[in-house]
Each structure stands twice: as structure tokens, then as C-alpha cells.
Enzyme design. Sequence first.
Site, PDB file in Angstrom:
ATOM      1  N   SER A   1      -5.953   1.342   3.689  1.00 11.71           N
ATOM      2  CA  SER A   1      -5.086   0.221   3.461  1.00 11.71           C
ATOM      3  C   SER A   1      -4.103   0.065   4.531  1.00 11.71           C
ATOM      4  O   SER A   1      -3.319   1.086   5.081  1.00 11.71           O
ATOM      5  CB  SER A   1      -4.396   0.707   2.197  1.00 11.71           C
ATOM      6  OG  SER A   1      -3.166  -0.010   2.082  1.00 11.71           O
TER       7      SER A   1
ATOM      8  N   HIS B   1      -9.262  -2.365   3.295  1.00 13.06           N
ATOM      9  CA  HIS B   1      -8.735  -2.718   1.767  1.00 13.06           C
ATOM     10  C   HIS B   1      -7.337  -3.288   2.029  1.00 13.06           C
ATOM     11  O   HIS B   1      -6.402  -2.742   2.618  1.00 13.06           O
ATOM     12  CB  HIS B   1      -8.312  -1.273   1.170  1.00 13.06           C
ATOM     13  CG  HIS B   1      -7.934  -1.201   0.157  1.00 13.06           C
ATOM     14  ND1 HIS B   1      -8.581  -1.358  -1.465  1.00 13.06           N
ATOM     15  CD2 HIS B   1      -6.409  -1.281  -0.383  1.00 13.06           C
ATOM     16  CE1 HIS B   1      -7.730  -1.226  -2.094  1.00 13.06           C
ATOM     17  NE2 HIS B   1      -6.567  -1.311  -1.962  1.00 13.06           N
TER      18      HIS B   1
ATOM     19  N   ASP C   1      -4.371  -5.012   0.517  1.00 13.47           N
ATOM     20  CA  ASP C   1      -3.414  -5.209  -0.680  1.00 13.47           C
ATOM     21  C   ASP C   1      -2.626  -6.460  -0.960  1.00 13.47           C
ATOM     22  O   ASP C   1      -1.830  -6.718  -0.055  1.00 13.47           O
ATOM     23  CB  ASP C   1      -2.673  -4.042  -0.800  1.00 13.47           C
ATOM     24  CG  ASP C   1      -3.123  -2.715  -0.852  1.00 13.47           C
ATOM     25  OD1 ASP C   1      -3.795  -2.412  -1.906  1.00 13.47           O
ATOM     26  OD2 ASP C   1      -3.040  -1.793   0.111  1.00 13.47           O
TER      27      ASP C   1
ATOM     28  N   MET D   1      -0.162  -8.583  -3.387  1.00 11.04           N
ATOM     29  CA  MET D   1       0.809  -8.270  -4.599  1.00 11.04           C
ATOM     30  C   MET D   1       1.458  -9.694  -4.580  1.00 11.04           C
ATOM     31  O   MET D   1       1.683 -10.402  -3.672  1.00 11.04           O
ATOM     32  CB  MET D   1       1.946  -7.319  -4.061  1.00 11.04           C
ATOM     33  CG  MET D   1       0.997  -6.051  -3.958  1.00 11.04           C
ATOM     34  SD  MET D   1       2.240  -4.445  -3.804  1.00 11.04           S
ATOM     35  CE  MET D   1       1.294  -3.293  -2.992  1.00 11.04           C
TER      36      MET D   1
ATOM     37  N   HIS E   1      -7.759  -6.342  -2.867  1.00  7.95           N
ATOM     38  CA  HIS E   1      -7.148  -5.308  -3.938  1.00  7.95           C
ATOM     39  C   HIS E   1      -6.065  -6.381  -4.531  1.00  7.95           C
ATOM     40  O   HIS E   1      -5.022  -6.283  -4.064  1.00  7.95           O
ATOM     41  CB  HIS E   1      -6.516  -4.044  -3.554  1.00  7.95           C
ATOM     42  CG  HIS E   1      -5.846  -3.384  -4.961  1.00  7.95           C
ATOM     43  ND1 HIS E   1      -5.150  -2.229  -4.655  1.00  7.95           N
ATOM     44  CD2 HIS E   1      -6.033  -3.678  -6.257  1.00  7.95           C
ATOM     45  CE1 HIS E   1      -4.993  -1.917  -5.937  1.00  7.95           C
ATOM     46  NE2 HIS E   1      -5.372  -2.676  -6.780  1.00  7.95           N
TER      47      HIS E   1
ATOM     48  N   MET F   1      -3.566  -7.491  -7.082  1.00 13.39           N
ATOM     49  CA  MET F   1      -2.230  -6.793  -8.011  1.00 13.39           C
ATOM     50  C   MET F   1      -1.532  -8.292  -8.076  1.00 13.39           C
ATOM     51  O   MET F   1      -0.533  -8.358  -7.733  1.00 13.39           O
ATOM     52  CB  MET F   1      -1.430  -5.924  -7.158  1.00 13.39           C
ATOM     53  CG  MET F   1      -2.080  -4.677  -7.025  1.00 13.39           C
ATOM     54  SD  MET F   1      -1.497  -3.247  -5.937  1.00 13.39           S
ATOM     55  CE  MET F   1      -2.297  -3.672  -4.332  1.00 13.39           C
TER      56      MET F   1
ATOM     57  N   MET G   1      -6.933   3.448  -9.993  1.00 15.52           N
ATOM     58  CA  MET G   1      -5.706   3.843  -9.526  1.00 15.52           C
ATOM     59  C   MET G   1      -5.017   5.128  -9.641  1.00 15.52           C
ATOM     60  O   MET G   1      -5.046   5.721 -10.735  1.00 15.52           O
ATOM     61  CB  MET G   1      -4.646   2.734  -9.967  1.00 15.52           C
ATOM     62  CG  MET G   1      -4.805   1.250  -9.458  1.00 15.52           C
ATOM     63  SD  MET G   1      -4.898   1.098  -7.680  1.00 15.52           S
ATOM     64  CE  MET G   1      -3.316   1.435  -7.138  1.00 15.52           C
TER      65      MET G   1
ATOM     66  N   ASP H   1      -7.520   5.215  -5.251  1.00 17.97           N
ATOM     67  CA  ASP H   1      -6.525   4.309  -4.470  1.00 17.97           C
ATOM     68  C   ASP H   1      -5.103   4.706  -4.795  1.00 17.97           C
ATOM     69  O   ASP H   1      -4.703   4.575  -5.796  1.00 17.97           O
ATOM     70  CB  ASP H   1      -6.377   2.917  -4.536  1.00 17.97           C
ATOM     71  CG  ASP H   1      -5.738   1.977  -3.612  1.00 17.97           C
ATOM     72  OD1 ASP H   1      -4.912   2.390  -2.671  1.00 17.97           O
ATOM     73  OD2 ASP H   1      -5.489   0.620  -3.936  1.00 17.97           O
TER      74      ASP H   1
HETATM   75  O1  5RP Z   1      -2.879  -0.290  -3.850  1.00 16.93           O
HETATM   76  C1  5RP Z   1      -1.835   0.338  -3.154  1.00 16.93           C
HETATM   77  C2  5RP Z   1      -0.360   0.298  -3.781  1.00 16.93           C
HETATM   78  O2  5RP Z   1      -0.538  -0.375  -5.037  1.00 16.93           O
HETATM   79  C3  5RP Z   1      -2.339   0.831  -2.094  1.00 16.93           C
HETATM   80  O3  5RP Z   1      -3.639   0.640  -1.379  1.00 16.93           O
HETATM   81  C4  5RP Z   1      -2.237   2.280  -1.845  1.00 16.93           C
HETATM   82  O4  5RP Z   1      -0.914   2.727  -2.374  1.00 16.93           O
HETATM   83  C5  5RP Z   1      -2.716   2.786  -0.470  1.00 16.93           C
HETATM   84  O5  5RP Z   1      -1.562   3.325   0.029  1.00 16.93           O
HETATM   85  P1  5RP Z   1      -1.162   5.051   0.044  1.00 16.93           P
HETATM   86  O6  5RP Z   1      -2.394   5.702   0.549  1.00 16.93           O
HETATM   87  O7  5RP Z   1      -0.104   5.093   1.054  1.00 16.93           O
HETATM   88  O8  5RP Z   1      -0.744   5.466  -1.496  1.00 16.93           O
HETATM   89 FE   FE2 Z   2      -4.771  -0.920  -2.895  1.00 16.82          FE
END
Ligand code: 5RP
Ligand code: FE2
Length: 225
Positions: free
Chosen positions: A12, A37, A39, A41, A71, A73, A142, A176
Site C-alpha cells: 500500500s 494496492h 487506497d 478514501m 481499495h 473506502m 480488514m 490489510d
Molecule cells: O486500507 C488501508 C487503511 O485503511 C491501508 O491499505 C492499510 O492501512 C495499509 O497500511 P499499513 O500496513 O501501514 O497498516
Molecule cells: Fe487498503
Amino acid sequence: MSRSLKALIGPSILNSDLSRLYEESQKLLDNGADYLHLDVMDGHFVPNLTLGHPVVKCLRNKIKDVFFETHMMVSNPEQWIIPMADAGVNQYTFHIEPVDNVAEVCRKIRENGMKVGLAIKPGTPVTEVERYISMSDMVLIMTVEPGFGGQKFMENQMAKVKYLRGQYPLLDIEVDGGVGPATISCCANAGANMIVSGTAVIGAADQAATIRSLRETVQQAINKN
Ligand SMILES: O=C(CO)[C@H](O)[C@H](O)COP(=O)(O)O
Ligand SMILES: [Fe+2]
């Protein structure tokens, strides 16, 4: 030939230097990442904002042949299907929690040429997602509350992974949030085969060695079963 599970590492980029998104992404790929990946948001489904389809499209223009997972969100995942398909996304992973008609969203994602990923937050029972598995290509469990990188891994989510692996031996199951060298064995032993890792990979002194070691741990667990 029958399909078999594969260990895949998808870093990520959330906690990387986003002013250098292309360079950071290419570095991860040069260091052995299997996919990216990304993210997304919306500041509504989660209390944070990141990037959207215009940024993904720019990245795709520079990185051609790599599997991009977004991903999502977001509160209205249906809204971004066509823009993300146009941006060159391969897999559209969305949270089922805010969606009334999950089947319709799955159908539309496939109609637009992308794979379907179904994501659930830590508080959502696994049975909520199980009924849509036949319409999907992957389930994301998650292991933190979505919204921020760098949070602590929630080990109690492994019960969901174990349950799904028991029921669906060949399903792609992704984890994740807080996943890295210290938590990978837990994920691998529970049955996850697609691993998102942000902070632990981005901040690693040796990114290539970290990615390789995460993959080996997961592949060994797959081979044992
Ligand atoms: O979806 C996510 C947060 O909502 C990220 O993909 C996830 O947090 C990855 O980061 P880390 O490995 O630092 O937790
Ligand atoms: Fe993510």
C-alpha cells in the site's frame, strides 16, 4: 490443470511520499511487489482523503503492465466504477457496508472489465460477505479500522480468515492493515494469500528482502496445506 493458491504481496502506497507516487510505486515493483494496492478514501465512509481516479490514471500511464487494485473506502462505490475502469484499474475492491445492492455493484464492475473484491471492516461479520462470494474474485478482511495507515494489527480478525479458508480452499483472501514481518505468520497460518503491507514495507531498510520474506512465509503456509 487445477488452479492453486498463490502468495501475492501488494504494498500500500498510503504512507509513502505521495509527491513521488510514481517513483515510490516503481521502487516497490523493482523490489518484488506482485501488485499495487491503491487506497481510495472519500472523507465520508472514512474520515480521511487520499487519491481518486485522475491520479490512478496518471500512474497507469507510467506503469503499464502491473496489476492495480483500488481499495475503495467510499460511501458510494457504484459512482466510481466507470472512472476507475477508464483509469486502467484491474481489480475494484469495495466495502459492502454502505451498499444496498451488492450484487448489482459486482455485476457492474465485471461489466466494466475489472475483477471484484469485497471488503469488510473489523466489526462486520464474515457471514455478511459470504453470501456474495460467488459474485466476486477476492475477499478483503480488514485488520484495522479503515482510514489510516500505520495502525495496530487486529489479530481477532483471523477467525474470519480461518473460517473462509476452511469453506473456500481456493478463494483469494486478502488482509490489510498493520501487516508486516511481525504479523505475517498469523495471517499466513490463518489462510490469507494476498497480503497488503504499507508502513512495514515502505519503511523497511531493505524493501526487497522484506517483500521476499513476507511472500515466502505465506507460500510456505500454502504449501503445508
Ligand atoms: O486500507 C488501508 C487503511 O485503511 C491501508 O491499505 C492499510 O492501512 C495499509 O497500511 P499499513 O500496513 O501501514 O497498516
Ligand atoms: Fe487498503
